[in-house]
Motif scaffolding. Structure first.
Motif, PDB file in Angstrom:
ATOM      1  N   LEU A  43       0.841  -1.195   0.000  1.00  0.00           N
ATOM      2  CA  LEU A  43       0.000   0.000   0.000  1.00  0.00           C
ATOM      3  C   LEU A  43       0.880   1.249   0.000  1.00  0.00           C
ATOM      4  N   PRO A  44       0.579   2.212  -0.867  1.00  0.00           N
ATOM      5  CA  PRO A  44       1.458   3.382  -1.019  1.00  0.00           C
ATOM      6  C   PRO A  44       1.335   4.376   0.133  1.00  0.00           C
ATOM      7  N   ARG A  45       2.320   5.255   0.205  1.00  0.00           N
ATOM      8  CA  ARG A  45       2.273   6.363   1.161  1.00  0.00           C
ATOM      9  C   ARG A  45       1.338   7.450   0.624  1.00  0.00           C
ATOM     10  N   PRO A  46       0.982   8.414   1.469  1.00  0.00           N
ATOM     11  CA  PRO A  46       0.212   9.563   0.969  1.00  0.00           C
ATOM     12  C   PRO A  46       1.004  10.304  -0.107  1.00  0.00           C
ATOM     13  N   PRO A  47       0.347  11.079  -0.945  1.00  0.00           N
ATOM     14  CA  PRO A  47       1.064  11.822  -1.992  1.00  0.00           C
ATOM     15  C   PRO A  47       2.018  12.859  -1.401  1.00  0.00           C
ATOM     16  N   GLU A  48       3.129  13.118  -2.084  1.00  0.00           N
ATOM     17  CA  GLU A  48       4.145  14.063  -1.584  1.00  0.00           C
ATOM     18  C   GLU A  48       3.578  15.467  -1.406  1.00  0.00           C
ATOM     19  N   ALA A  49       2.494  15.767  -2.071  1.00  0.00           N
ATOM     20  CA  ALA A  49       1.907  17.106  -1.965  1.00  0.00           C
ATOM     21  C   ALA A  49       1.460  17.436  -0.546  1.00  0.00           C
ATOM     22  N   VAL A  50       1.206  16.429   0.291  1.00  0.00           N
ATOM     23  CA  VAL A  50       0.737  16.693   1.650  1.00  0.00           C
ATOM     24  C   VAL A  50       1.875  16.681   2.666  1.00  0.00           C
ATOM     25  N   TYR A  51       3.104  16.425   2.231  1.00  0.00           N
ATOM     26  CA  TYR A  51       4.224  16.369   3.170  1.00  0.00           C
ATOM     27  C   TYR A  51       4.439  17.733   3.821  1.00  0.00           C
ATOM     28  N   LEU A  52       4.700  17.719   5.113  1.00  0.00           N
ATOM     29  CA  LEU A  52       4.906  18.968   5.844  1.00  0.00           C
ATOM     30  C   LEU A  52       6.196  19.650   5.447  1.00  0.00           C
ATOM     31  N   THR A  53       7.212  18.861   5.152  1.00  0.00           N
ATOM     32  CA  THR A  53       8.515  19.390   4.766  1.00  0.00           C
ATOM     33  C   THR A  53       9.167  18.396   3.823  1.00  0.00           C
ATOM     34  N   SER A  54      10.265  18.799   3.216  1.00  0.00           N
ATOM     35  CA  SER A  54      10.983  17.894   2.330  1.00  0.00           C
ATOM     36  C   SER A  54      11.662  16.813   3.167  1.00  0.00           C
ATOM     37  N   ILE A  55      11.307  15.567   2.934  1.00  0.00           N
ATOM     38  CA  ILE A  55      11.839  14.465   3.719  1.00  0.00           C
ATOM     39  C   ILE A  55      11.962  13.229   2.840  1.00  0.00           C
ATOM     40  N   ASP A  56      13.092  12.548   2.966  1.00  0.00           N
ATOM     41  CA  ASP A  56      13.324  11.346   2.178  1.00  0.00           C
ATOM     42  C   ASP A  56      12.717  10.139   2.896  1.00  0.00           C
ATOM     43  N   VAL A  57      11.818   9.458   2.226  1.00  0.00           N
ATOM     44  CA  VAL A  57      11.211   8.252   2.794  1.00  0.00           C
ATOM     45  C   VAL A  57      11.253   7.153   1.749  1.00  0.00           C
ATOM     46  N   GLU A  58      11.369   5.922   2.236  1.00  0.00           N
ATOM     47  CA  GLU A  58      11.396   4.769   1.349  1.00  0.00           C
ATOM     48  C   GLU A  58      10.335   3.764   1.784  1.00  0.00           C
ATOM     49  N   GLY A  59      10.070   2.817   0.919  1.00  0.00           N
ATOM     50  CA  GLY A  59       9.161   1.747   1.287  1.00  0.00           C
ATOM     51  C   GLY A  59       7.703   2.125   1.142  1.00  0.00           C
ATOM     52  N   TYR A  60       6.865   1.276   1.708  1.00  0.00           N
ATOM     53  CA  TYR A  60       5.425   1.422   1.570  1.00  0.00           C
ATOM     54  C   TYR A  60       4.815   2.116   2.786  1.00  0.00           C
ATOM     55  N   GLY A  61       3.505   2.371   2.699  1.00  0.00           N
ATOM     56  CA  GLY A  61       2.879   3.207   3.714  1.00  0.00           C
ATOM     57  C   GLY A  61       2.134   2.489   4.819  1.00  0.00           C
ATOM     58  N   PHE A  62       1.786   1.209   4.600  1.00  0.00           N
ATOM     59  CA  PHE A  62       0.937   0.533   5.579  1.00  0.00           C
ATOM     60  C   PHE A  62       1.491  -0.849   5.905  1.00  0.00           C
ATOM     61  N   PRO A  63       1.644  -1.133   7.212  1.00  0.00           N
ATOM     62  CA  PRO A  63       1.482  -0.246   8.381  1.00  0.00           C
ATOM     63  C   PRO A  63       2.731   0.598   8.600  1.00  0.00           C
TER      64      PRO A  63
END
Length: 280
Positions: free
Chosen positions: A73-93
């Motif tokens: 399951l994907p992460r939320p879209p980057e448009a909602v990120y509070l700040t620029s942050i590098d994240v990898e992998g999936y969103g759930f859990p």
């Protein structure tokens, strides 16, 4: 299921000017921070219990990575990120929510503090803070962190039963979980690190009861400073190591260093005292 609308309410509650604070809070659930914390607790006392929680953390890393990958399951879209942050992998859990529940909850459980309201409140506050920070940053939905935290608590309960208080068994379980995680994730970095840490712990756990006790607060302070310095150096080395076998060996060395650091520092202390006596 992932509570997207509720997540938007949480995100809107914190403005971007507090981004640095939120990032600092989220780091309390990162693998690097949690490993340093467990290492310091191991060096300062309660080594068998701290080693047990280290085995939980390593085992949990393999488990959660495999589960995230299988669900996909994907992460939320980057448009909602509070700040620029590098994240990898999936969103759930949420891996951060899961890891913080495993480590902070594991410490409360292994140190027999489940009936201590202060300990429970402290661990719960840390888990909730880390979990909400992931939602505020926008890298997870609220449902992701709730499920992650619940899974973390359940994982601690399962590891308590499987390990029976023996770190060697805990690390054996970690190896059993890390091997399929490496396969399922296509040898993702953290999966490889999980396997390396599990192997390092399994090979060294038998030495824990033979380590020399701390003989003074000064020796404890030196152990924490020297030990943490080596840990940070090994973690920084991850960025320049590309080969999968070397990454596994690196994290095996990291866990082995946590176990053997008290013996190394004690050996140096004894050597210095011998030299001082000879010169006098």
């Amino acid at each position: 299921m992932r509570l997207e609308e509720e997540s938007e309410i949480v995100r809107d509650a914190i403005s971007a000017e507090y981004a640095d604070i939120v990032v600092a809070v989220t780091e309390l659930g990162s693998p690097a921070t949690l490993m340093v914390l467990l290492a310091v607790l191991f060096w300062c006392g309660g080594r068998r219990r701290s080693a047990l929680v280290i085995s939980y953390a390593v085992a949990g890393l393999g488990f959660i990575l495999a589960l995230e990958t299988l669900l996909g399951l994907p992460r939320p879209p980057e448009a909602v990120y509070l700040t620029s942050i590098d994240v990898e992998g999936y969103g759930f859990p949420s891996g951060h929510a899961f890891a913080s529940a495993v480590v902070y909850g594991g410490l409360v459980s292994v140190y027999d503090r489940l009936r201590d309201p202060v300990a429970l409140l402290g661990a719960g506050t840390l888990v909730v803070a880390v979990s909400l920070s992931r939602v505020v940053l926008g890298v997870h939905y609220l449902g992701d962190v709730i499920v992650g935290a619940i899974l973390g608590v359940a994982f601690v309960a399962a590891m308590n039963r499987l390990s029976r208080g023996m770190p060697t068994v805990g690390f054996a379980v970690a190896v059993a979980l890390a091997i399929p995680a490496v396969y399922v994730t296509g040898a993702a970095v953290y999966a490889v690190l999980s396997l390396g840490g599990a192997i390092g712990g399994l090979l060294t756990a038998g030495w824990i009861d033979r380590l020399p006790p701390l003989r003074s607060r000064l020796e404890g302070a030196v152990l924490v400073v020297v030990g943490s310095g080596v840990l940070v150096a090994l973690q920084l080395a991850e960025a320049v190591v590309d080969l999968t076998p070397l990454l596994a060996a690196l994290y095996a060395a990291l866990v082995a260093w946590i176990v053997f650091a008290p013996a190394v520092v004690g050996w140096f202390r004894t050597g210095i005292l011998e030299v001082a006596r000879t010169e006098s």
